[in-house]
Design a protein around this motif. Structure first.
Motif, PDB file in Angstrom:
ATOM      1  N   PHE A 140       0.656  -1.165   0.018  1.00 32.77           N
ATOM      2  CA  PHE A 140      -0.070   0.050  -0.050  1.00 32.77           C
ATOM      3  C   PHE A 140       0.949   1.161  -0.020  1.00 32.77           C
ATOM      4  O   PHE A 140       1.645   1.296   0.841  1.00 32.77           O
ATOM      5  CB  PHE A 140      -1.129  -0.119   1.318  1.00 32.77           C
ATOM      6  N   ASP A 174      -1.162   4.288  -0.574  1.00 34.26           N
ATOM      7  CA  ASP A 174      -1.983   5.176   0.284  1.00 34.26           C
ATOM      8  C   ASP A 174      -3.209   4.070   0.743  1.00 34.26           C
ATOM      9  O   ASP A 174      -3.030   2.857   0.436  1.00 34.26           O
ATOM     10  CB  ASP A 174      -2.742   5.928  -0.444  1.00 34.26           C
ATOM     11  N   LYS A 196      12.228 -13.902   6.333  1.00 28.82           N
ATOM     12  CA  LYS A 196      12.735 -13.795   4.950  1.00 28.82           C
ATOM     13  C   LYS A 196      14.328 -13.755   4.867  1.00 28.82           C
ATOM     14  O   LYS A 196      14.840 -12.899   5.536  1.00 28.82           O
ATOM     15  CB  LYS A 196      12.167 -12.938   4.269  1.00 28.82           C
ATOM     16  N   LYS A 221      -2.332   7.616   5.113  1.00 27.45           N
ATOM     17  CA  LYS A 221      -0.841   7.401   4.955  1.00 27.45           C
ATOM     18  C   LYS A 221      -0.548   6.259   6.166  1.00 27.45           C
ATOM     19  O   LYS A 221       0.098   5.406   5.884  1.00 27.45           O
ATOM     20  CB  LYS A 221      -0.092   8.627   5.170  1.00 27.45           C
ATOM     21  N   ARG A 240      -2.720   4.532   7.711  1.00 23.36           N
ATOM     22  CA  ARG A 240      -3.405   3.348   7.645  1.00 23.36           C
ATOM     23  C   ARG A 240      -2.860   2.314   6.497  1.00 23.36           C
ATOM     24  O   ARG A 240      -2.612   1.124   6.570  1.00 23.36           O
ATOM     25  CB  ARG A 240      -4.689   3.551   7.198  1.00 23.36           C
ATOM     26  N   ALA A 241      -2.173   3.108   5.598  1.00 23.42           N
ATOM     27  CA  ALA A 241      -1.552   2.283   4.640  1.00 23.42           C
ATOM     28  C   ALA A 241      -0.252   1.702   5.265  1.00 23.42           C
ATOM     29  O   ALA A 241       0.244   0.540   4.856  1.00 23.42           O
ATOM     30  CB  ALA A 241      -1.044   3.380   3.390  1.00 23.42           C
ATOM     31  N   LYS A 245      -0.982  -1.374   7.171  1.00 22.31           N
ATOM     32  CA  LYS A 245      -1.166  -2.552   6.229  1.00 22.31           C
ATOM     33  C   LYS A 245      -0.053  -3.351   6.016  1.00 22.31           C
ATOM     34  O   LYS A 245       0.253  -4.356   6.166  1.00 22.31           O
ATOM     35  CB  LYS A 245      -2.246  -2.381   5.054  1.00 22.31           C
ATOM     36  N   ASN A 246       1.024  -2.442   5.529  1.00 25.35           N
ATOM     37  CA  ASN A 246       2.030  -2.948   5.064  1.00 25.35           C
ATOM     38  C   ASN A 246       2.991  -3.765   6.388  1.00 25.35           C
ATOM     39  O   ASN A 246       3.535  -4.727   6.205  1.00 25.35           O
ATOM     40  CB  ASN A 246       3.304  -1.810   4.521  1.00 25.35           C
ATOM     41  N   GLU A 260       1.669  -7.098   7.385  1.00 25.68           N
ATOM     42  CA  GLU A 260       2.043  -7.978   6.384  1.00 25.68           C
ATOM     43  C   GLU A 260       3.690  -8.393   6.606  1.00 25.68           C
ATOM     44  O   GLU A 260       3.701  -9.601   6.582  1.00 25.68           O
ATOM     45  CB  GLU A 260       1.814  -7.267   4.892  1.00 25.68           C
ATOM     46  N   LYS A 287       7.200 -12.234   8.510  1.00 24.68           N
ATOM     47  CA  LYS A 287       8.522 -11.811   9.017  1.00 24.68           C
ATOM     48  C   LYS A 287       9.648 -11.397   7.977  1.00 24.68           C
ATOM     49  O   LYS A 287      10.796 -11.955   7.807  1.00 24.68           O
ATOM     50  CB  LYS A 287       9.366 -13.241   9.680  1.00 24.68           C
ATOM     51  N   ASP A 288       9.209 -10.382   7.304  1.00 26.51           N
ATOM     52  CA  ASP A 288      10.083  -9.713   6.224  1.00 26.51           C
ATOM     53  C   ASP A 288      10.625  -8.452   6.737  1.00 26.51           C
ATOM     54  O   ASP A 288      10.315  -7.164   6.813  1.00 26.51           O
ATOM     55  CB  ASP A 288       9.094  -9.310   5.216  1.00 26.51           C
ATOM     56  N   TRP A 289      11.647  -8.661   7.810  1.00 31.29           N
ATOM     57  CA  TRP A 289      12.601  -7.768   8.399  1.00 31.29           C
ATOM     58  C   TRP A 289      13.177  -6.844   7.798  1.00 31.29           C
ATOM     59  O   TRP A 289      13.568  -5.729   7.969  1.00 31.29           O
ATOM     60  CB  TRP A 289      13.464  -8.338   9.717  1.00 31.29           C
ATOM     61  N   GLU A 308      10.373   0.588   5.619  1.00 32.20           N
ATOM     62  CA  GLU A 308       9.024   1.127   6.042  1.00 32.20           C
ATOM     63  C   GLU A 308       8.923   1.744   7.234  1.00 32.20           C
ATOM     64  O   GLU A 308       8.270   3.048   7.391  1.00 32.20           O
ATOM     65  CB  GLU A 308       8.094  -0.114   6.182  1.00 32.20           C
ATOM     66  N   ARG A 327       9.982   5.278   6.207  1.00 37.11           N
ATOM     67  CA  ARG A 327       8.854   6.045   5.549  1.00 37.11           C
ATOM     68  C   ARG A 327       7.769   6.852   6.823  1.00 37.11           C
ATOM     69  O   ARG A 327       7.330   7.670   6.476  1.00 37.11           O
ATOM     70  CB  ARG A 327       8.130   5.161   4.802  1.00 37.11           C
TER      71      ARG A 327
END
Lengths: 123, 198
Positions: free
Chosen positions: A66, A68, A95, B101, B103-104, B107-108, B111, B116-118, B124, B127
């Motif tokens: 995402f 947005d 990963k 923003k 909320r986006a 979500k990321n 996920e 477990k995507d460190w 992220e 950001r």
């Protein structure tokens, strides 16, 4: 392995590299179990290898990234899991960079590409 | 994208009102500056002395001086009002945008925690850090600022973490903190007191 190391990416990277080596040397066999195991987000066959009492699953899946709230891109990634015999997840591996290479080798072997090459080229 | 448009549509009457106010204050300011200009006359070598004489508050000799001081006070008042209107206008635009923003990012992050995507978590966190800094610098609400500051510390820790081992706790802390901010931003939009200040 101490519990504090469960997310140690260095150790899991070594684990993946070992799996690559074992797969390349045919010391571990990967089988397409897509008919028995379901992962709704998968975009590749679900390959399972049995090693002693463990079942290792590898597959490619897609997910939304995402930018947005309602603006996203579809992206692809590879996931490795330790599963039960019925396909339920026991543990998801963190990963690691070599996960793509492992899936590539597994897919290469499972598609019998080597056999096709030998057959076509007549070696 | 539709989320922002939806929220902005809800806030549109307030935005229109703020714009009307800004135009009104600008008209006042222009008139006040024009009056002051007329009082001071053309720019000459003695203009500085004239301005100083016009702005001396304690001893007022004539009606012209009173008018110019009055114009100056009006100008200052209008400038403060304009600043306040601009700040509220900025908040009206920024809060819904920041909320979508956040909320986006949530979500990321969820996920990334699930898979477990460190590796993806660190960019992220960077950001999230820049978004929160922007929110902190542009919003006046002390409640938002306070919670954003706490979240910035977590995001900064994650951003600067050089260790090979990531604990899930770091991601969970960031998710929890961002969830709190999402609620606060949602309340800021819905808050009647905040709306009634407009």
């Amino acid at each position: 392995m101490a519990i504090k190391d469960m997310n140690d990416s260095k150790k899991w990277e070594a684990f993946c590299e070992k799996l690559i080596e074992m797969s390349r040397d045919h010391n571990i066999a990967w089988e397409d179990r897509s008919e028995h195991i379901k992962r709704p987000d998968s975009i590749s066959p679900l390959f399972v290898a049995e090693y002693k009492e463990w079942h290792i699953l590898i597959y490619k899946y897609s997910y939304k990234y995402f930018y947005d709230e309602e603006q996203f891109d579809w992206q692809e990634d590879v996931l490795i899991e330790l599963i039960q015999e019925d396909g339920k997840t026991k543990w998801t591996l963190p990963k690691t960079p070599s996960r793509y290479e492992l899936l590539e080798i597994v897919q290469f072997q499972n598609a019998n590409v080597e056999l096709l090459l030998n057959d076509i080229l007549g070696d | 994208m539709h989320g922002i448009v939806r929220v902005q549509n809800r806030l549109r009457p307030h935005l229109e009102l703020e714009r009307a106010k800004a135009i009104l204050y600008l008209n006042y300011a222009m008139r006040a500056i024009s009056d002051l200009g007329k009082q001071l006359g053309p720019v000459t070598e003695n203009s500085e002395i004239v301005v100083q004489q016009q702005l001396l508050p304690p001893v007022v000799h004539d009606v012209g001086s009173i008018a110019s001081i009055f114009s100056l006070i009006v100008s200052i008042y209008v400038a403060f009002q304009l600043k306040s209107v601009a700040s509220r206008f900025r908040e009206l635009v920024l809060i819904p945008k920041a909320k979508t923003k956040v909320r986006a990012h949530l979500k990321n992050l969820r996920e990334q925690l699930k898979t477990k995507d460190w590796v993806a978590f660190k960019p992220e966190a960077i950001r999230v850090f820049s978004l929160l800094e922007h929110v902190r610098d542009n919003l006046n609400s002390s409640l938002v600022k306070k919670s954003v500051k706490a979240c910035i510390i977590i995001a900064e820790d994650a951003k600067n973490n050089e260790s090979k081992s990531f604990q899930e706790k770091t991601v969970e802390d960031l998710i929890n903190s961002l969830t709190g901010i999402e609620v606060i931003l949602e309340n800021a939009i819905e808050d009647k007191k905040w709306r009634s200040k407009i």
